[in-house]
Design a protein around this motif. Structure first.
Motif: not given
Lengths: 338, 194
Positions: B107, B109, B115, B117, B122-126, B129
């Motif tokens: 993620a 920041y 986080l 804006p 979209r704030h993260a990739f896990s 996904d």
């Protein structure tokens, strides 16, 4: 203005700097006003489950919250008895973590650890834990996990990592259905257990053993009253509420020596040790706080009873615990945890 | 005679050394408490009941509530692979093999912990996904402007830090005694700057 350079002064400065360093590092956790406990405590009443809003640039309940995870938490307080957390386990990533107020994560369980769809977690301290038989009577034992907390208060945080964006709705719904509440013995939930303990309390009350309110919860005073009864009746002093004990009180039947627990359970020795510590603090010299009610302890109790205008019995009783709690307040209950 | 200025000098020196070293070791960590793997740093005993005083002070001050390191690991990057500070003025490429764990996520920041804006939200990739390439690796672009594939918006302020969460990490021979020796973490490479 010249500054005098002295090796001695520099050495002294370094030593004092070292002390300042240590004091700062050790003191920081106590004076950090925005630690996680304070942040979350302000969001909810004790023993209530709260779903945190999803982290976004506009709002995060905690710093560096994960944007692709959903959180719920309960600030538990087991001072007045065990707390139950019941929730659905969504998948193997689901996780519940228990924290002390200082942020130490003392227990964690994840969906991957247990292959079930739902879970009931009973949180208590060692001193007010439900008995095994009580837990069994209450719940389908397959779904129950008992967590022993080191302190009366703490945080339980449920995390659900999202397995994709479409997953968020499902995770939030499951968290909203989760519950955190006190185990209420005389409510419908705990009727089995409540009946037995409530009956013992009522019977002891009639016989003037002062076990406290007939609320179905075997607290310190109730257990002390049981100990006094057992001592008077010539039974093994265990301080434990059981069906056999109830039979003995009501019918005068001697407990079956095979099924009846023998020896002193640890919570009862803890209670005795707490009484010993209390008497010692009050200057009655009961001897070592070893959890064994020896001669010194009996003499100290008698002296305490005399000073408080109680009948001098020299044994641990409901009346004695009531007096002690009236003097020491919650400090006594806290000491009893150790 | 000790002059006023001499006393002032030594008092100042004492305070500076004491508070400065405490701040440095609590805020940034030290070899005792934190590990560095390329651009990533990790507090070894985050959340642990047996955590040392520096780790306790660090997390009490930060307000975070980490899971103990046997169940989850948190890596924070504030610099790129060359050691230069991350900034949203530049575009970065995060490249690596999926981490051996039940779940992981990277993620972005601001350095304040907020986080970033962005219109894509979209704030993260896990691990669930992120799109993998044909060779089994993943590549995430961190930039202000949209990129095809895995794009993590870097926002308009210059502040940038990356946090990688690893849930239920599987222990390997490289993680002797809970200390990360050489877990293969993604590389952070600077592509271009404005």
């Amino acid at each position: 203005m010249p500054i005098r350079i002295s090796w001695f002064a520099i050495l002294l400065a370094v030593i004092i700097a070292g002390l300042i360093h240590i004091a700062t590092v050790l003191g920081l956790p106590q004076i950090a006003p925005r630690n996680a406990w304070n942040r979350l405590s302000s969001l909810a009443e004790p023993n209530k489950l709260v779903v945190l809003p999803a982290a976004s640039p506009a709002h995060q309940s905690l710093p560096l919250m994960a944007p692709d995870m959903r959180y719920a938490f309960c600030r538990y307080d087991v001072t007045r008895g065990p707390v139950r957390i019941s929730t659905r386990i969504i998948d193997e990533l689901w996780m519940i973590a228990f924290y002390r107020p200082n942020g130490a994560n003392f227990y964690t369980i994840s969906g991957g650890d247990i292959n079930r769809e739902k879970i009931e977690i009973i949180v208590s301290t060692e001193s007010n834990a439900l008995l095994d038989t009580e837990t069994e009577a209450l719940y389908d034992s397959d779904d129950v996990v008992v967590v022993t907390a080191p302190e009366n208060t703490g945080l339980a945080v449920i995390r659900v990592p999202l397995a994709g964006v479409s997953y968020a709705e499902r995770a939030e719904q499951a968290l909203r259905q989760a519950r955190c509440d006190r185990v209420v013995p005389h409510g419908g939930l705990a009727h089995n257990r409540g009946n037995m303990v409530t009956s013992i309390q009522r019977e002891l009350q009639e016989r003037d053993y002062d076990p406290g309110p007939s609320d179905g919860f075997a607290d310190l005073q109730t257990r002390a009253a049981i100990m006094a009864y057992q001592s008077d009746a010539g039974l093994a002093v265990t301080g434990i509420a059981s069906n056999n004990l109830l039979k003995h009180i009501v019918l005068g039947e001697a407990p079956d020596p095979i099924t009846e627990q023998s020896g002193m359970p640890s919570e009862t020795s803890d209670l005795i040790a707490a009484v010993q510590r209390f008497l010692s603090d009050q200057g009655y010299r009961p001897g070592a706080a070893d959890g064994v009610p020896g001669r010194g302890t009996r003499r100290a109790i008698r002296a305490f009873e005399r000073d408080r205008d109680l009948p001098q019995t020299g044994r641990i009783s409901g009346k004695l615990i009531r007096q002690i709690v009236a003097i020491a307040g919650s400090d006594f209950a806290d000491a009893n945890q150790n | 005679m000790w002059t006023f200025f001499t006393i002032l000098f030594y008092s100042g020196l004492t305070l500076f050394l004491g508070l400065g070293s405490a701040w440095q070791m609590v805020d940034q960590g030290s070899a005792l408490t934190t590990g560095r793997l390329g651009p990533w740093s990790v507090w070894y005993s985050a959340g642990s009941p047996n955590a040392d005083p520096y780790t306790r002070a660090h997390f009490a001050r930060s307000g975070r509530l980490p899971i103990t390191s046997t169940s989850a690991l948190y890596y924070v990057a504030r610099v790129d692979g060359d050691g230069d500070e991350l900034t949203s003025e530049c575009e970065y490429s995060i490249e690596g093999t999926p981490i051996d764990a039940a779940w992981w996520s990277i993620a972005a920041y601001e350095t304040s912990g907020r986080l970033i804006p962005n219109k894509a939200n979209r704030h993260a990739f896990s691990s669930r996904d992120v799109a993998l390439r044909a060779d089994g690796k993943f590549q995430i672009a961190v930039s202000r402007d949209a990129r095809p594939g895995n794009w993590l918006p870097a926002g308009e302020s210059d502040q940038l830090q990356l946090v990688m969460r690893v849930y239920a990490p599987r222990t390997t021979e490289s993680t002797v005694g809970g200390r990360e020796v050489d877990r293969a973490l993604p590389e952070i490479r600077r592509v271009a700057c404005r």
